[in-house]
Write an enzyme that holds these catalytic residues in place. Structure first.
Site: not given
Ligand code: PEP
Length: 252
Positions: A9-11, A98, A100, A170, A176, A216, A236-237
């Protein structure tokens, strides 16, 4: 049997040029490393880069997904992107619910359900995110929060339609933040989710549903997390670095 999935997920990150470079690196790494046959990589860039990433995916073994979709059919909904549009681009996946979007854009379970319906109608697999916030975890409410998200967002589907769904657990406190759920915490809640699916749709559907962990996740912790009810990750990251993303997928 269910598929292992590692979805990036590049956001809201990356320039067009950066997206081009990253996708090219992913493609090159996939030429060097063969993923196990049952592991699927999904790349979810921002809307403007979907075509660019899709073009690469036709040469490489990865699928492409969107990060959001409208709950409406085509029409006068300025700024929205419909499931029909995503289908016309031959996208296979789309993230829904998600944390967010739930926190910043008021995405409720009812809205998640409406978006899931649109995706199913247009043959796109929803990757539906569920998970508790820190206060809910501290109050020991994670099991009921996740159950409610599933019941209100997904369990209206027929068993046949539900088979298209991928779930991503999640914990919001892990997204994040660098804090990861322990393998035991992830496994416990994944088993709970699979149990709820079995109750609703039967054991066979539950056994066939891919349930991903997100929060994470990185190459250093993926291996211990992906086991045995954890069928991959929503990343994500770490998905913004080709090597980390592929290393996570190679963790199975
Ligand atoms: C996400 O945004 O779905 C996520 C899991 O982010 P991160 O891996 O950066 O915690």
């Amino acid at each position: 049997m269910r598929q292992h999935i590692v979805a990036g997920n590049w956001k809201m990150n990356m320039s067009f040029e950066g997206a081009d470079d990253l996708t090219n690196e992913i493609k090159e790494m996939l030429e060097e490393h063969t993923l196990p046959k049952e592991t699927l990589l999904v790349v979810c860039p921002p809307f403007p880069y979907l075509e660019l990433v899709s073009d690469y995916s036709s040469e490489s073994y990865f699928a492409v997904g969107a990060q959001n979709v409208s709950d409406r059919d085509n029409g006068a909904f300025t700024g929205e992107v419909s499931a029909e549009m995503l289908e016309s681009m031959e996208l296979e996946y789309c993230i829904v619910g998600h944390s967010e979007r739930r926190a910043y854009y008021g995405e409720t379970n009812a809205l998640v359900a409406a978006k899931v319906n649109q995706l199913i109608k247009h043959d796109i697999s929803p990757i539906v995110c569920v998970g508790e916030v820190l206060e809910e975890r501290e109050a020991g409410k994670q099991f009921e929060v996740v159950a409610q998200q599933l019941v209100e967002g997904l369990f209206h589907l027929s068993a046949n339609d539900f088979r298209r769904v991928v779930i991503a657990y999640e914990p919001v406190w892990a997204i994040g933040t660098g804090k990861t759920a322990t393998p035991e915490q992830a496994q416990e809640i994944h088993a709970h989710i699979r149990g709820l699916i079995a109750k609703q749709y039967g054991q066979e559907v539950a056994d066939d549903t891919s349930i991903l962990y997100g929060g994470s996740c990185k190459p250093s912790n993926a291996k211990e997390l992906f086991d045995p009810d954890v069928d991959g990750g929503l990343i994500g990251g770490a998905s913004l670095k080709a090597k980390d993303f592929i290393d996570i997928a190679l963790s199975f």
